[in-house]
Every structure is written in structure tokens, then in C-alpha cells.
Motif scaffolding. Structure first.
Motif, PDB file in Angstrom:
ATOM      1  N   ASN A 109      42.654  37.080  41.951  1.00 46.98           N
ATOM      2  CA  ASN A 109      42.535  37.417  40.523  1.00 46.98           C
ATOM      3  C   ASN A 109      43.834  37.111  39.778  1.00 46.98           C
ATOM      4  O   ASN A 109      44.852  37.727  40.002  1.00 46.98           O
ATOM      5  N   ARG A 123      40.536  39.349  35.625  1.00 46.63           N
ATOM      6  CA  ARG A 123      39.376  38.693  36.224  1.00 46.63           C
ATOM      7  C   ARG A 123      39.767  37.802  37.401  1.00 46.63           C
ATOM      8  O   ARG A 123      40.884  37.318  37.489  1.00 46.63           O
ATOM      9  N   ASP A 128      37.700  32.853  45.651  1.00 45.42           N
ATOM     10  CA  ASP A 128      36.790  33.932  46.002  1.00 45.42           C
ATOM     11  C   ASP A 128      36.656  33.927  47.525  1.00 45.42           C
ATOM     12  O   ASP A 128      37.135  33.016  48.208  1.00 45.42           O
ATOM     13  N   ASP A 155      36.663  46.966  35.117  1.00 46.23           N
ATOM     14  CA  ASP A 155      36.156  45.690  35.607  1.00 46.23           C
ATOM     15  C   ASP A 155      36.972  45.193  36.799  1.00 46.23           C
ATOM     16  O   ASP A 155      36.420  44.642  37.759  1.00 46.23           O
ATOM     17  N   THR A 156      38.291  45.370  36.729  1.00 42.63           N
ATOM     18  CA  THR A 156      39.140  44.963  37.847  1.00 42.63           C
ATOM     19  C   THR A 156      38.789  45.744  39.112  1.00 42.63           C
ATOM     20  O   THR A 156      38.688  45.177  40.205  1.00 42.63           O
ATOM     21  N   ALA A 159      35.368  44.487  40.488  1.00 47.00           N
ATOM     22  CA  ALA A 159      35.498  43.183  41.128  1.00 47.00           C
ATOM     23  C   ALA A 159      36.275  43.287  42.434  1.00 47.00           C
ATOM     24  O   ALA A 159      35.951  42.617  43.429  1.00 47.00           O
TER      25      ALA A 159
END
Length: 293
Positions: A109, A123, A128, A155-156, A159
Motif C-alpha cells: 500500500n 490504498r 497484491d 479503509d486501510t 484492506a
């Protein structure tokens, strides 16, 4: 160390981009835990976040060729176990033939750009888990800045939890770098107090549906004995921003490396751009601390 063939690197990127996958597939790998069981990883994922500065030089890492030369020097030294980077860095190093026998850590990220209004919405814009597996990399890494006053942290965290779960399913160790963070005068500041680091560890350790492959990447702060008493996860120490006296930094690392659960260092700018310019000496000193030569 032999001269790096940058002309071939540029030509391959332009005319034979598929060569990158071929080189990575043929790369000679090693076990993550080998020898004395300790790791010294050189970090170079800062540019992808827009963090090019080192100390007073705000563009120190802007010259990619100079950065690659410094990384090549580091990777050539005994006791350096591997490198951490985003795909552009890792693929440059692969094309230069520098990754055989090294631990390769893919940084995930990098979307929370330094100084951006959306910095806490960190993000996953680099590797990945699926790509790390397909490229035959050895380790994943993600940064987890937790700001209780900024909704972007949710969101972090989500994820990151997904990445931890995917890493466990794939059998890939994942390095979690947690901080309690806050906005100060329009910039993000990480809280490096002992209690804040312990709190960040508690939050990061519970992410995902399994912690079987989770590692921690932690700053060296006061009372590291209490920090390390807060986790059973294998831990690597980070270098942080290069500030203060270098000898004092080495002393702090040495003391923390002696603690139970600490398995090594992940350091970038502090060693790649040392105040005296002597990369080899800085790298060799850190390697000796990790591997206790």
C-alpha cells in the motif's frame, strides 16, 4: 562490485518487457529463516509514496540510477539478506541481476501519498498477494497508520485485514508496520510513544482471519522491553527518518536487537544515504549488529 548495465536495463524494459517475468521465475531463492534465523532487509519503497527526501535534502532519492547503485552496493555486502520495494524497484533490481539468493519483500500500500489531503486513505496501489505469489517473492509488507480522527483509516484497516488473510492462505509471510497517527498542522505525525506503539501492535495483530504468517515491523522507542512484551509475533525493527547522531542510532538498534522476539532490521534511507556518505560502512555496521559478527 561490477558496473551496472543501465543501457541494457532500459533496452529490455522497452523491447522485451516479458523478460522481467522470466528473470523473476528463474530467480534463485532462499529460505526466509536460515542460518542464525535473523534478517537484515534494506528498504527502498519510499519513492512510491512521494517521500524522496533524506534529512535536509528533499530530493535525495529522486535520481533512480544513484538509488540503484546504492542498493547494489548494499546487496553486495555480507550479512544483507534482502530488499523491500515496490514493483518498479524490484523489477529494476531483477533486470540488473541483483536478487538471486536474496529475500525479496513486495511493498503493497503506497496510495496514502506524503502530504496529501487523502494521506490516511492508504490504498493498496502496488503489489497484491496474488502478484507476490506469481512473481515468486518471499515476503509482503504493508503500512498500517491508524488515525482515530480520520475515517480513511477504516479503509486501510479493512484492506490490511484482507491482505493478512490472503497472505496466510498463500503461505506468504506479511510484514505489518503499524502506527497510531494524527493530523498536526496539515501533516501526518506518527505517535512514537511507548504506549502508542503497544496500542498499534494490539490492533495490527488482530487483523485478518489468521495471524499465522503475520510479522511486525516496529520503530525503536523508549522501553522496548515493554513493547516486545506486548506481542508474540516475529518482529523486525525499522530505521525511520535519519535524524540525530548515527552512533546513537546504532546503539539503540543494538540494544533492541538483543530483546526476545526481535529478529532483525528493515532499514532504508538511514543506511543508503548516511550523513558521511559511506554506504558500505553504514551497511556493514548494521549487518554486524543483526548477525552479531
Amino acid at each position: 562490485m561490477t558496473a551496472l548495465d543501465f543501457e541494457l536495463l532500459r533496452e529490455t524494459r522497452a523491447a522485451r518487457p516479458g523478460r522481467i517475468a522470466e528473470i523473476l521465475a528463474a530467480r534463485r531463492r532462499r529460505d526466509v529463516i536460515a542460518g542464525d534465523g535473523r534478517l537484515f532487509i534494506v528498504a527502498a519503497d519510499h519513492p512510491a509514496r512521494g517521500a524522496l527526501g533524506v534529512g535536509p535534502n528533499e530530493s535525495a532519492m529522486a535520481n533512480r540510477y544513484e538509488l540503484l547503485e546504492r542498493l547494489a552496493f548494499a546487496l553486495s555486502r555480507p550479512g544483507v539478506d534482502g530488499v523491500l520495494g515496490t514493483p518498479d524497484i524490484i523489477e529494476d533490481l531483477a533486470l540488473l541481476g541483483l536478487l538471486d539468493g536474496k529475500i525479496v519483500v513486495g511493498s503493497m500500500n503506497r496510495g496514502g501519498l506524503r502530504g496529501a489531503s487523502f494521506e490516511m486513505d492508504d490504498r493498496f496501489t502496488a503489489y497484491d498477494i496474488d502478484r507476490i505469489r506469481r512473481d515468486g517473492l518471499d515476503f509482503a509488507k504493508n503500512l498500517i497508520r491508524i488515525n482515530l480522527q480520520d475515517a480513511g483509516s477504516a479503509d486501510t484497516l479493512e484492506a490490511s485485514a484482507l491482505a493478512v488473510s490472503e497472505a496466510a492462505d498463500a503461505g506468504i509471510p506479511i510484514m505489518l508496520e503499524p502506527f497510531m497517527s494524527e493530523w498536526v498542522n496539515g501533516s501526518i505525525r506518527n505517535d512514537l510513544s511507548t504506549d502508542a506503539v503497544i496500542l498499534s501492535i494490539a490492533i495490527a495483530s488482530g487483523l485478518g482471519n489468521s495471524s499465522s504468517h503475520s510479522w511486525l515491523k516496529l520503530p525503536v522507542v523508549p522501553d522496548m522491553e515493554r513493547v516486545m512484551a506486548s506481542t508474540t509475533l516475529p518482529t523486525l525493527l525499522l530505521g525511520g527518518d535519519p535524524t540525530g547522531d548515527q552512533d546513537e542510532t546504532f546503539d539503540n538498534w543494538s540494544n533492541a536487537l538483543a530483546l526476545p522476539g526481535v529478529r532483525g532490521l528493515v532499514v532504508g534511507r538511514t543506511l543508503l544515504y548516511p550523513p558521511d556518505g559511506d554506504v558500505v560502512s553504514a551497511i556493514d555496521t548494521a549487518a554486524a549488529l543483526v548477525h552479531r559478527r
